[in-house]
Scaffold this motif. Structure first.
Motif, mmCIF file in Angstrom:
data_model
loop_
_atom_site.group_PDB
_atom_site.id
_atom_site.type_symbol
_atom_site.label_atom_id
_atom_site.label_comp_id
_atom_site.label_asym_id
_atom_site.label_seq_id
_atom_site.Cartn_x
_atom_site.Cartn_y
_atom_site.Cartn_z
ATOM 1 N N PRO C 247 0.826 -1.204 0.000
ATOM 2 C CA PRO C 247 0.000 0.000 0.000
ATOM 3 C C PRO C 247 0.870 1.268 0.000
ATOM 4 C CG PRO C 247 -0.839 -1.570 1.590
ATOM 5 C CD PRO C 247 0.445 -2.127 1.076
ATOM 6 N N VAL C 249 0.754 4.064 1.670
ATOM 7 C CA VAL C 249 1.224 4.616 2.950
ATOM 8 C C VAL C 249 2.365 3.790 3.537
ATOM 9 C CG1 VAL C 249 -0.824 5.932 3.599
ATOM 10 C CG2 VAL C 249 -0.700 3.510 4.184
ATOM 11 N N TYR C 268 -0.341 0.320 7.342
ATOM 12 C CA TYR C 268 -0.938 0.089 6.033
ATOM 13 C C TYR C 268 -2.278 0.787 5.814
ATOM 14 C CZ TYR C 268 -3.083 -3.541 8.904
ATOM 15 O OH TYR C 268 -3.725 -4.205 9.896
ATOM 16 N N THR C 269 -2.769 1.528 6.816
ATOM 17 C CA THR C 269 -3.992 2.291 6.553
ATOM 18 C C THR C 269 -3.705 3.781 6.722
ATOM 19 O OG1 THR C 269 -4.784 2.333 8.830
ATOM 20 C CG2 THR C 269 -5.431 0.434 7.506
ATOM 21 N N VAL C 270 -4.588 4.583 6.126
ATOM 22 C CA VAL C 270 -4.416 6.034 6.184
ATOM 23 C C VAL C 270 -4.487 6.513 7.638
ATOM 24 C CG1 VAL C 270 -5.448 8.234 5.526
ATOM 25 C CG2 VAL C 270 -5.262 6.402 3.853
#
Lengths: 291, 275, 287
Positions: C247, C249, C268-270
């Motif tokens: 990803p 990010v 891995y997430t915003v």
């Protein structure tokens, strides 16, 4: 300013059968310059594929005007020859790679288009070799299409269109059925056509990663143009895009979220390195201020 | 797996036969078939056997492959042999064996052998000349060009040739798709193996319907794609590969002509047990 | 307990022909029960072969396949029962629809299981509601629906068999972002409400990050990596070495770390990234 190659004025389209009550395109206005790489982004049923089919003259507008190469398209007042001559200048690559290859051998398939328009044999040979070279499939010239992967088939389909030497190529969700590797190969081919040969590209897609690579992004929703601009301009409208149901690059979303939290770094980065640069610059500036 | 079925049986190569003009191969193949029926005696058959062995050698295809291709003929061969074995040669015949009311004549044995040989040669010769050494697409081209004069009497030769090409193109895809649908229905517990004939026929419905639907969609999409590539039928079309006869083809004509003459002479002067 | 396991499994396509190809090579994989496991890998990495072996559509050339600790090929005649216990949804499953109505199509699997009418009815209704199909759609022809809805009908058709393990091969392929999120979250919901196991094949790392608890990375006919999304994504260099993208990010964090900033790379997430950068900015301001 460059020549306007596609122009839509108040373009409307509605399917005649009962399955769709609402118009697919509603008073769409659009101008596309020669030599540009335009991505048309929208979710399924937004009308983006209908626009592609109108530009390629597969469909006829219900109302409104469409100009191609500065000429108004009016099927009733055009001779068949004029119509076909115009059509030859626009190529289209479809979604399903299997349903557009007609011959049992790759090079025969690429030759299909030029054969149809009566190009002399020797020139067909040259065009076929050129086209396969451009898409990087020369090594597969004698293969049978069913031995190829989806991405390879799609590149052969592109070669088949290039061999007709069109000025505009429309990609109607040509990457939707491919795996990431195939998608990337196809996209690289599209970029090459635009950059090295000046072909005008209209790339219909719902993948934002692909739209980022275009010069200009047009977001279509409910048959209208919602956003129009450079990828940077369009993707900074994170909220609008999310509301329509489209993705935005993670880093763009991240920067906007930081901005809202009072960390004013930069709002419109699209790539990882741009974002890293912006964060680094911000950190340096802060430590200087501290000192 | 369905997709392992090989189609067209073409063996790519670069032999004398591979490089011949497909039109000439087609014509000579017809002449060859005629010759098989013109040939009468053991001598003329021997000549054809020699000729056929010659072209097999020239084609670079292994004899083993040819024998394999003859396997499906085994029943026809047995049937022909038995039928001809009891052929009544009449009063001039040489009786070999009497089994009750059945009599086996020497002529009958020879006839049985030659008839079987004719079938074997028919198969071996035509497969080598046409199927094994000619790609399906050049065969289609040859048919289209040879029958082109029929366009004058309004027979759409180009359309038929296009249909053949498309069929060849899509048979592997169709097989692959069939396999996928079979697997998908199997995963939903479809049972194709048990039950009586009606139950089995019914079990095919979940395969046939999706297959038909996808073929109709394919036909539609393909038609649009072809139209977008400026396809307007055979009129005004050119071809990338233009077929032309070379010295190779004339040598082949000469060889077949000599064979023809040889058979006619042998038939007349040295038939040796003519059938 | 493991929901399913492959022990020393190999599979060779078209054995003894010129087209012979090794799809998976002597692999050991265990799928944990009651979670969503994602399998990712390039086309030809063997992930589809694995899924077809798990439900007995393909028989391994070597090794054993265990479902709930039982060798599925111990009684080859009963392999159909394995297919009911391990439901498999193929890629583009909408191409398998054939019945006149949505209801009948969803009922096809349960019917093949030989269930009673009332049991079939109950299962069809449950599966339909799980994918968001309302009762007024039951009598429609599946062929009149849009692509996204057709796919939901097809997935419901497998869910209605109430498999203990549900395997889906790229359930979101070709869908737009909205359709993709809808389908994937419904699948996760199915797992939760039926307390079953889900195995999902995908090409998208971003989707895996959001919807899966464990990720299995396959490369070159073999398992390459296995772990939670955080564990897997923290090894972005290794993933990129086999041509898989992480990803955006995650890449950003790796890039920042390379430039000398002390940031975590298992992000891995915003939302995670936002928190981490906010921390960095704050601490950076301090030192």
């Amino acid at each position: 300013m460059a020549e306007i190659i596609i122009k839509a004025e108040d373009l409307c389209f509605q399917y005649e059968d009962e399955r769709a009550e609402a118009p697919v395109l509603e008073h769409l206005n659009l101008e596309i310059e020669k030599g540009s790489f335009v991505a048309v982004l929208g979710h399924n049923g937004s009308g983006k594929s209908t626009l592609a089919k109108l530009v390629n003259m597969i469909l006829t507008p219900t109302s409104g005007k469409l100009f191609l190469f500065g000429k108004e398209i009016d099927e009733e007042n055009m001779t068949e020859e004029e119509y076909f001559a115009l059509r030859q200048r626009i190529g289209m690559v479809f979604q399903n790679p299997d349903n557009q290859l007609v011959a049992t051998i790759v090079e025969e398939d690429v030759a299909f288009g030029p054969e149809n328009i009566g190009v002399p044999s020797k020139e067909i040979r040259a065009r076929v070799d050129d086209a396969l070279e451009i898409v990087g499939m020369s090594a597969f010239a004698k293969h049978s299409p069913h031995q190829l992967s989806g991405g390879q088939k799609q590149r052969v389909a592109i070669a088949g269109i290039i061999a007709l030497r069109p000025e505009i190529i429309i990609f109607d969700e040509s990457t939707a059925m491919l795996d990431p590797r195939g998608r990337n190969d196809v996209l690289a081919t599209i970029e090459k056509l635009n950059r090295d040969f000046g072909t005008t590209i209209l790339h219909i897609t719902h993948y934002m990663e692909e739209a980022i690579r275009a010069d200009r992004v047009i977001v279509i929703d409910e048959g209208r143009v919602h956003l129009d601009g450079t990828p940077r301009e369009v993707f900074s409208s994170v909220d609008t895009l999310k509301k329509i149901g489209l993705d935005v690059p993670q880093v763009t979303e991240l920067m906007l979220a930081l901005d809202r939290d009072g960390i004013k770094i930069a709002k419109d980065t699209l790539t990882v390195s741009e974002s890293a640069d912006a964060i680094e610059a911000y950190m340096k500036k802060q430590s200087l201020e501290k000192k | 797996m369905l997709k392992d079925i090989t189609l067209g049986q073409y063996f790519p190569g670069n032999s004398f036969l591979h490089r011949m003009d497909p039109r000439m191969k087609l014509i000579l193949c017809v002449v060859y078939i005629v010759l098989l029926f013109v040939a009468k005696g053991i001598t003329s058959f021997a000549l054809i056997v020699l000729f056929t062995a010659g072209i097999i050698l020239a084609s670079g295809i292994q004899f083993r492959t040819i024998f394999k291709s003859l396997k499906p003929l085994i029943f026809i061969l047995i049937f022909t042999t038995i039928l001809n074995l009891f052929w009544n040669a009449g009063e001039d015949g040489t009786v070999l064996l009497k089994l009750g009311r059945l009599t086996i004549y020497l002529e009958g044995v020879i006839r049985a052998l030659l008839m079987s040989l004719r079938i074997i040669l028919l198969m071996a010769g035509t497969t080598v000349i046409l199927m094994y050494t000619t790609s399906p697409i050049s065969l289609t081209d040859a048919i289209e060009q040879l029958f082109a004069p029929l366009n004058k009497i309004k027979i759409p030769v180009h359309t038929f040739a296009m249909m053949m090409t498309m069929a060849l193109r899509f048979i592997p895809t169709l097989l692959e798709e069939t396999q996928k649908i079979i697997n998908a229905q199997k995963a939903r517990g479809a049972d194709f193996e048990s039950g009586n004939l009606i139950a089995r026929a019914k079990a095919l419905v979940p395969i046939l319907i999706p297959l038909f639907i996808s073929q109709f969609r394919r036909a539609e999409e393909l038609a649009t794609a072809m139209e977008c590539r400026s396809y307007r039928g055979g009129e005004g079309r050119t071809r990338m590969t233009v077929l032309h006869f070379s010295s190779r083809d004339y040598i082949a004509v000469l060889a077949v002509a000599l064979l023809f003459a040889g058979i006619l002479l042998l038939n007349r002067y040295l038939p040796f047990y003519s059938i | 307990m493991n929901a399913a396991e492959l022990r020393g499994v190999s599979y060779v396509y078209s054995k003894n022909t010129p087209f012979c190809k090794v799809a998976v090579n002597n692999i050991d994989i265990a799928f944990e029960e009651k979670i969503v496991t994602g399998i990712i890998g390039h086309t030809g990495s063997g992930k589809s072969t694995v899924s077809q072996m798990l439900n007995g559509l393909l028989k391994p050339s070597e090794g054993v396949v265990l479902v709930e600790d039982k060798d599925i090929w111990s009684e080859p005649k009963k392999i159909r029962n394995v297919r009911f216990a391990v439901g498999l949804v193929f890629q583009y499953p909408e191409y398998q629809l054939f019945e006149e109505t949505v209801y009948k199509d969803i009922a096809y699997g349960p019917k093949n299981m030989g269930l009673s009418e009332s049991e079939i009815d109950e299962r069809v209704r449950m599966a339909a509601s799980l994918v968001g199909i309302t009762e007024d759609m039951f009598d429609k022809s599946p062929f009149d629906l849009s692509g996204g809805w057709k796919r939901r009908v097809a997935i419901a058709g497998v869910m209605a068999m109430r498999p203990k393990i549900l395997i889906l091969d790229e359930p979101a392929a070709g869908l737009d972002p909205r359709g993709r999120d809808e389908i994937l979250s419904r699948i996760v919901e199915y797992r939760r409400s039926t307390d079953s196991t889900v195995i999902m094949i995908s090409h998208s790392m971003e989707d895996m990050a959001v919807y899966c608890e464990k990720i299995l990375v396959m490369s070159d006919s073999k398992p390459f990596m296995y772990g939670t999304p955080a564990e897997v994504f923290s090894k972005s260099a290794e993933l990129e070495s086999v041509g898989l993208a992480v990803p955006q990010v995650t890449k950003l964090m790796t890039e920042l770390k390379a430039r000398g900033y002390h940031v975590r790379t298992d992000i891995y997430t915003v939302a995670q990234a936002k928190a981490e950068i906010a921390r960095l900015v704050k601490e950076g301001a301090v030192c």
